[in-house]
Design a protein around this motif. Structure first.
Motif, PDB file in Angstrom:
ATOM      1  N   HIS A   1      10.680   3.188  -1.884  1.00 61.52           N
ATOM      2  CA  HIS A   1       9.945   4.208  -2.631  1.00 61.52           C
ATOM      3  C   HIS A   1       8.610   4.536  -1.973  1.00 61.52           C
ATOM      4  CE1 HIS A   1      12.877   3.146  -5.743  1.00 61.52           C
ATOM      5  NE2 HIS A   1      12.553   4.266  -6.341  1.00 61.52           N
ATOM      6  N   GLY A   2       8.466   4.236  -0.703  1.00 59.14           N
ATOM      7  CA  GLY A   2       7.278   4.645   0.038  1.00 59.14           C
ATOM      8  C   GLY A   2       6.185   3.605   0.158  1.00 59.14           C
TER       9      GLY A   2
ATOM     10  N   ARG B   1      13.101  -7.786  -3.950  1.00 61.10           N
ATOM     11  CA  ARG B   1      11.996  -7.153  -4.652  1.00 61.10           C
ATOM     12  C   ARG B   1      11.168  -6.250  -3.740  1.00 61.10           C
ATOM     13  NH1 ARG B   1      10.044  -4.997  -9.211  1.00 61.10           N
ATOM     14  NH2 ARG B   1       7.899  -5.542  -9.660  1.00 61.10           N
ATOM     15  N   ILE B   2      10.708  -6.763  -2.616  1.00 61.74           N
ATOM     16  CA  ILE B   2       9.865  -5.976  -1.709  1.00 61.74           C
ATOM     17  C   ILE B   2      10.645  -4.810  -1.098  1.00 61.74           C
ATOM     18  CG2 ILE B   2       8.550  -6.062   0.445  1.00 61.74           C
ATOM     19  CD1 ILE B   2       7.666  -8.874  -0.336  1.00 61.74           C
ATOM     20  N   PRO B   3      11.878  -4.983  -0.636  1.00 63.23           N
ATOM     21  CA  PRO B   3      12.639  -3.829  -0.125  1.00 63.23           C
ATOM     22  C   PRO B   3      12.778  -2.697  -1.147  1.00 63.23           C
ATOM     23  CG  PRO B   3      13.688  -5.853   0.586  1.00 63.23           C
ATOM     24  CD  PRO B   3      12.596  -6.250  -0.365  1.00 63.23           C
ATOM     25  N   ARG B   4      12.848  -3.024  -2.438  1.00 62.51           N
ATOM     26  CA  ARG B   4      12.930  -1.959  -3.445  1.00 62.51           C
ATOM     27  C   ARG B   4      11.652  -1.125  -3.445  1.00 62.51           C
ATOM     28  NH1 ARG B   4      15.815  -5.810  -6.681  1.00 62.51           N
ATOM     29  NH2 ARG B   4      13.919  -6.476  -7.745  1.00 62.51           N
ATOM     30  N   PHE B   5      10.517  -1.781  -3.308  1.00 63.65           N
ATOM     31  CA  PHE B   5       9.250  -1.046  -3.216  1.00 63.65           C
ATOM     32  C   PHE B   5       9.211  -0.208  -1.938  1.00 63.65           C
ATOM     33  CE2 PHE B   5       7.653  -4.164  -6.306  1.00 63.65           C
ATOM     34  CZ  PHE B   5       6.935  -3.326  -7.145  1.00 63.65           C
ATOM     35  N   GLN B   6       9.662  -0.787  -0.830  1.00 62.58           N
ATOM     36  CA  GLN B   6       9.626  -0.067   0.447  1.00 62.58           C
ATOM     37  C   GLN B   6      10.499   1.182   0.425  1.00 62.58           C
ATOM     38  OE1 GLN B   6      10.727  -3.485   2.876  1.00 62.58           O
ATOM     39  NE2 GLN B   6       8.651  -3.594   3.718  1.00 62.58           N
TER      40      GLN B   6
ATOM     41  N   ARG C   1       0.856  -1.199   0.000  1.00 60.84           N
ATOM     42  CA  ARG C   1       0.000   0.000   0.000  1.00 60.84           C
ATOM     43  C   ARG C   1       0.882   1.235   0.000  1.00 60.84           C
ATOM     44  NH1 ARG C   1      -3.655   0.245   5.010  1.00 60.84           N
ATOM     45  NH2 ARG C   1      -1.660   0.696   6.007  1.00 60.84           N
ATOM     46  N   HIS C   2       0.479   2.242  -0.786  1.00 61.44           N
ATOM     47  CA  HIS C   2       1.205   3.519  -0.829  1.00 61.44           C
ATOM     48  C   HIS C   2       0.227   4.612  -0.401  1.00 61.44           C
ATOM     49  CE1 HIS C   2       3.840   6.756  -2.031  1.00 61.44           C
ATOM     50  NE2 HIS C   2       4.750   5.896  -2.464  1.00 61.44           N
TER      51      HIS C   2
ATOM     52  N   MET D   1       5.351   4.510 -11.229  1.00 65.09           N
ATOM     53  CA  MET D   1       6.029   3.428 -10.523  1.00 65.09           C
ATOM     54  C   MET D   1       7.541   3.647 -10.469  1.00 65.09           C
ATOM     55  SD  MET D   1       3.708   1.522  -9.395  1.00 65.09           S
ATOM     56  CE  MET D   1       4.628   0.103  -8.835  1.00 65.09           C
ATOM     57  N   ARG D   2       8.039   4.656 -11.182  1.00 62.36           N
ATOM     58  CA  ARG D   2       9.443   5.082 -11.087  1.00 62.36           C
ATOM     59  C   ARG D   2      10.419   3.930 -11.347  1.00 62.36           C
ATOM     60  NH1 ARG D   2       9.836   8.518  -5.604  1.00 62.36           N
ATOM     61  NH2 ARG D   2      11.889   8.962  -6.495  1.00 62.36           N
ATOM     62  N   GLY D   3      10.122   3.165 -12.402  1.00 58.38           N
ATOM     63  CA  GLY D   3      11.038   2.108 -12.805  1.00 58.38           C
ATOM     64  C   GLY D   3      10.920   0.810 -12.026  1.00 58.38           C
ATOM     65  N   LEU D   4       9.975   0.717 -11.084  1.00 58.57           N
ATOM     66  CA  LEU D   4       9.836  -0.507 -10.293  1.00 58.57           C
ATOM     67  C   LEU D   4       9.084  -1.590 -11.040  1.00 58.57           C
ATOM     68  CD1 LEU D   4       8.911   1.074  -6.840  1.00 58.57           C
ATOM     69  CD2 LEU D   4      11.071  -0.030  -7.433  1.00 58.57           C
ATOM     70  N   GLY D   5       8.282  -1.208 -12.043  1.00 58.68           N
ATOM     71  CA  GLY D   5       7.469  -2.167 -12.767  1.00 58.68           C
ATOM     72  C   GLY D   5       6.231  -2.552 -11.971  1.00 58.68           C
TER      73      GLY D   5
END
Length: 341
Positions: A256-257, A249-254, A232-233, A298-302
């Motif tokens: 970015h907020g 994978r998940i830490p990359r999302f984290q 969730r963002h 998504m700033r490159g996260l896909g």
């Protein structure tokens, strides 16, 4: 304190007297000023005070006593606020009638008041009789406002050449198991190499991507352990569901907020993929929700195609859908997801 050179050049020496003389020079004769007000529908009730001073008048249309400035009236601003508001309301009413005509021309019958081009307008689709709430600005751009009918038209257009679609899948080593759903939708197929059941999109197959994650030499591995996660963002008001076998994978999302809401671990990525497909079908077909964020956001996260509006689908509801589909498919998990906070 004037300078002699400016006096000899013909300029005055007193600023105050110069201002008064300039104002008097610009001042219209009383008769001309009164004529301007009368032509604007105003009868002067007091002597002319000057261009930029309130002038007590009576509106000939509604009889209200008003105090407009002659300069403003001369610029076409009008002198009676009450009559101006009435004309504005009439103009907006005319806009609403024209807007309603545009909606009907696009196959939509408005069922609520018109609030503006960028506000959702509750309507009924004249084609499928379903409810819709499109923005007039979007209707003007696309020519339609019913998501359900738009999706049907898109699928119909994409299904025009089924034979070519099946040929492209077989050329990629995939045997379709269901009817052709369209280039942008998952197509249940069987990998001719390993026999696994997969759900590729024809659009990605035509772009050169593989259709079987088990046979892929990179990316998500259906035969290796994997997990399904919910994010969730808060600022973007978005939720996301996804699968991965990459611990980073998940830490990359984290970073970015994004906040991790829940995570289900499976012995094989194929089980995680099966659950994700079932959940996305519930969301896209059952709830008729489209992806919420764009690739750029998504700033490159896909993974933008698996994002949805948190206002339309809360994180709690998304977790509940996942649990329902997991139980329906009888999939065994290694770790239960944490509760939604």
């Amino acid at each position: 304190m004037p300078r002699l050179a400016k006096i000899r050049a013909g300029e005055g020496g007193c600023a105050r007297c110069g201002d008064m003389a300039s104002a008097e020079k610009r001042r219209l004769p009383d008769d001309n000023a009164a004529k301007i007000m009368i032509e604007a529908g105003l009868i002067p009730l007091a002597p002319y005070p000057g261009n930029h001073h309130p002038w007590r008048c009576r509106c000939t249309e509604c009889g209200t006593v008003v105090t407009p400035r002659r300069a403003n009236v001369a610029q076409g601003q009008g002198g009676c606020d009450m009559c101006g508001r009435g004309r504005s309301i009439a103009a907006r009413r005319g806009d609403a009638e024209r807007a309603a005509a545009e909606m009907v021309a696009a196959g939509l019958m408005p069922r609520g008041p018109y609030r503006g081009v960028d506000h959702p307008w509750p309507s009924r689709c004249l084609r499928c009789r379903g409810d819709a709430a499109p923005r007039l600005s979007n209707v003007r751009t696309s020519g339609r406002g019913c998501i359900k009918c738009g999706r049907t038209d898109q699928i119909t257009a994409q299904r025009l050449d089924v034979g070519e679609a099946i040929g492209d899948m077989r050329a990629a080593g995939l045997e379709p198991l269901d009817d052709y759903p369209g280039t942008n939708y998952k197509w249940r197929s069987r990998c001719m190499r390993c026999g696994c059941e997969v759900y590729p999109r024809l659009q990605k197959i035509r772009a050169g991507e593989g259709g079987c994650s088990t046979c892929a030499e990179w990316g998500f591995k259906a035969g290796a352990p994997g997990w399904l996660y919910v994010l969730r963002h808060t600022r973007l008001q978005a939720v996301k569901v996804g699968i991965s076998g990459d611990a980073a994978r998940i830490p990359r999302f984290q970073s970015h907020g994004w906040k991790l809401i829940g995570k289900l671990d499976f012995a094989s990525g194929a089980e995680a993929m099966m659950l994700e497909h079932a959940v996305l079908d519930r969301i896209e077909i059952g709830l008729e929700l489209a992806p919420f964020l764009s690739h750029r956001q998504m700033r490159g996260l896909g993974g933008w195609t698996e994002t949805f509006s948190a206002r339309q689908l809360s994180a709690r509801r998304l977790v509940a859908l996942i649990t329902e589909e997991q139980e329906r498919l009888k999939l065994q998990v290694q770790v239960r997801p944490p509760g939604v906070r």
